[in-house]
Design an enzyme around this catalytic site. Structure first.
Site, PDB file in Angstrom:
ATOM      1  N   ASP A  27       0.861  -1.014  -0.241  1.00  0.00           N
ATOM      2  CA  ASP A  27       0.238  -0.250   0.179  1.00  0.00           C
ATOM      3  C   ASP A  27       1.194   1.152   0.008  1.00  0.00           C
ATOM      4  OD1 ASP A  27      -2.325   2.005  -0.166  1.00  0.00           O
ATOM      5  OD2 ASP A  27      -2.733   1.374   1.937  1.00  0.00           O
ATOM      6  N   ASN A  75     -10.939  -2.333  -6.060  1.00  0.00           N
ATOM      7  CA  ASN A  75     -10.045  -1.452  -6.222  1.00  0.00           C
ATOM      8  C   ASN A  75     -10.600  -1.046  -7.651  1.00  0.00           C
ATOM      9  OD1 ASN A  75      -6.811  -2.908  -5.196  1.00  0.00           O
ATOM     10  ND2 ASN A  75      -7.861  -1.330  -4.321  1.00  0.00           N
TER      11      ASN A  75
HETATM   12  C1  IPE Z   1      -5.562  -2.984  -0.165  1.00  0.00           C
HETATM   13  O1  IPE Z   1      -4.562  -1.398  -0.271  1.00  0.00           O
HETATM   14  C2  IPE Z   1      -5.162  -3.333  -1.538  1.00  0.00           C
HETATM   15  C3  IPE Z   1      -4.028  -4.099  -2.068  1.00  0.00           C
HETATM   16  C4  IPE Z   1      -2.499  -2.884  -1.664  1.00  0.00           C
HETATM   17  C5  IPE Z   1      -4.088  -4.380  -3.877  1.00  0.00           C
HETATM   18  P1  IPE Z   1      -6.338   0.014  -0.941  1.00  0.00           P
HETATM   19  O2  IPE Z   1      -5.562   0.875  -0.784  1.00  0.00           O
HETATM   20  O3  IPE Z   1      -7.224  -0.965  -2.299  1.00  0.00           O
HETATM   21  O4  IPE Z   1      -6.453  -0.309   0.952  1.00  0.00           O
HETATM   22  P2  IPE Z   1      -7.895   0.377   1.847  1.00  0.00           P
HETATM   23  O5  IPE Z   1      -8.565   1.044   0.900  1.00  0.00           O
HETATM   24  O6  IPE Z   1      -6.772   1.913   1.942  1.00  0.00           O
HETATM   25  O7  IPE Z   1      -8.538  -0.432   3.184  1.00  0.00           O
HETATM   26  C1  IPE Z   2      -0.922   0.076  -3.201  1.00  0.00           C
HETATM   27  O1  IPE Z   2      -1.980   1.637  -3.665  1.00  0.00           O
HETATM   28  C2  IPE Z   2      -1.792  -0.449  -5.028  1.00  0.00           C
HETATM   29  C3  IPE Z   2      -3.262  -0.599  -4.739  1.00  0.00           C
HETATM   30  C4  IPE Z   2      -3.805  -0.709  -4.460  1.00  0.00           C
HETATM   31  C5  IPE Z   2      -3.195  -1.340  -6.061  1.00  0.00           C
HETATM   32  P1  IPE Z   2      -2.254   2.525  -3.248  1.00  0.00           P
HETATM   33  O2  IPE Z   2      -2.838   2.598  -4.840  1.00  0.00           O
HETATM   34  O3  IPE Z   2      -4.076   2.116  -3.008  1.00  0.00           O
HETATM   35  O4  IPE Z   2      -1.679   3.705  -2.564  1.00  0.00           O
HETATM   36  P2  IPE Z   2      -1.960   4.751  -1.815  1.00  0.00           P
HETATM   37  O5  IPE Z   2      -2.861   4.030  -0.817  1.00  0.00           O
HETATM   38  O6  IPE Z   2      -3.733   5.510  -2.696  1.00  0.00           O
HETATM   39  O7  IPE Z   2      -1.195   5.401  -1.770  1.00  0.00           O
HETATM   40 MG    MG Z   3      -4.125   2.107  -0.735  1.00  0.00          MG
END
Ligand code: IPE
Ligand code: IPE
Ligand code: MG
Length: 248
Positions: A27, A75
């Site tokens: 994340d 997502n």
């Molecule tokens: C979790 O991250 C999913 C992945 C890393 C693929 P998210 O960014 O989607 O999670 P939330 O929304 O902060 O819970």
């Molecule tokens: C994790 O990074 C990757 C995916 C969930 C695909 P994020 O895209 O969730 O990054 P933040 O949480 O917005 O910083």
């Molecule tokens: Mg995220």
């Protein structure tokens, strides 16, 4: 694995007490990009490099299974351009990295519902699973369109169908059987979960499998996560007293 092969970064680590299976919630790609004034997709691009590096060190350090959360069932709710970019990135990466991963003995498995993914990506995924199927050095599970609740629902449906057909008796349903119906059936439960970028939640990842997993959260954004950060996570893990409900 010989000590000579390991870089200095493993100093102080007890190589006999490493987790067998590490799960990672990668994340913070977006926040990393924002902090640098870059578009979110640049964070994803950099995050892919991090995953490659972490897979390599896990392999070198003798970790047997790495499971990485790359795209959740939730997502899809992101802007279409970001989702599209991610799908293209996954496909491009697979094409580029497959030969090297295969040569290094990586057995790749995609966990999640692959059916809604772009056709060409699905083809690459099935091809890479087939090619690396017999590799034994490290099991690399990549969760794409993965949601733990959906996984459990699918398992329940499959089990119910067996019962309805008279092929399974309800008395035979136990924890072990349910585990066998999950995408992760061929892997042991994770010993350690690492989540980057500071969020203290599971976000629908491996809810069943992580009943007794040790959790390590770092503030570092995923694109900045590196072998020395991984070592910190492992050192923390090695200090844990895993009681599994018993007394130590
Ligand atoms: C979790 O991250 C999913 C992945 C890393 C693929 P998210 O960014 O989607 O999670 P939330 O929304 O902060 O819970
Ligand atoms: C994790 O990074 C990757 C995916 C969930 C695909 P994020 O895209 O969730 O990054 P933040 O949480 O917005 O910083
Ligand atoms: Mg995220």
């Amino acid at each position: 694995m010989t000590v000579q092969l390991l870089s200095d970064v493993t100093t102080n680590l007890d190589l006999q007490k490493l987790p067998q299976h590490i799960a990672v919630i990668m994340d913070g790609n977006g926040r990393w990009a924002k902090s640098k004034g870059l578009p979110r997709i640049e964070g994803h691009r950099r995050g892919a490099n991090t995953l490659k590096e972490i897979l390599r060190v896990c392999k070198d350090w003798g970790i047997k299974t790495l499971t990485a959360y790359a795209f959740s069932t939730e997502n899809w709710g992101r802007p279409v351009t970001e989702v599209k970019f991610l799908m293209v990135l996954f496909e491009r990466l697979l094409r580029k990295e497959l030969t090297e991963m295969d040569e290094e003995g990586v057995c790749i498995k995609f966990i999640g519902d692959l059916s809604p993914l772009p056709e060409s990506l699905q083809q690459e995924m099935y091809h890479s699973m087939e090619v690396t199927n017999n590799n034994k050095t490290i099991q690399f599970n990549v969760a794409i369109n993965y949601g733990s609740r959906l996984e459990i629902v699918k398992a329940c449906k499959a089990i119910a169908q067996k019962v309805q057909l008279g092929e399974l008796s309800p008395e035979a349903i136990d924890e072990n059987l349910i585990s066998q119906y999950l995408y992760t059936c061929s892997s042991p439960d994770p010993d350690l979960l690492i989540r980057t970028s500071g969020e203290m939640r599971l976000s629908n990842f491996l809810l069943w499998q992580m009943a007794y997993t040790e959790i390590y959260v770092t503030e570092t954004f995923w694109p900045d996560f590196n072998p020395s950060e991984l070592k910190q996570a492992l050192l923390s893990y090695q200090q844990r007293d895993r009681r599994f409900g018993k007394v130590s």
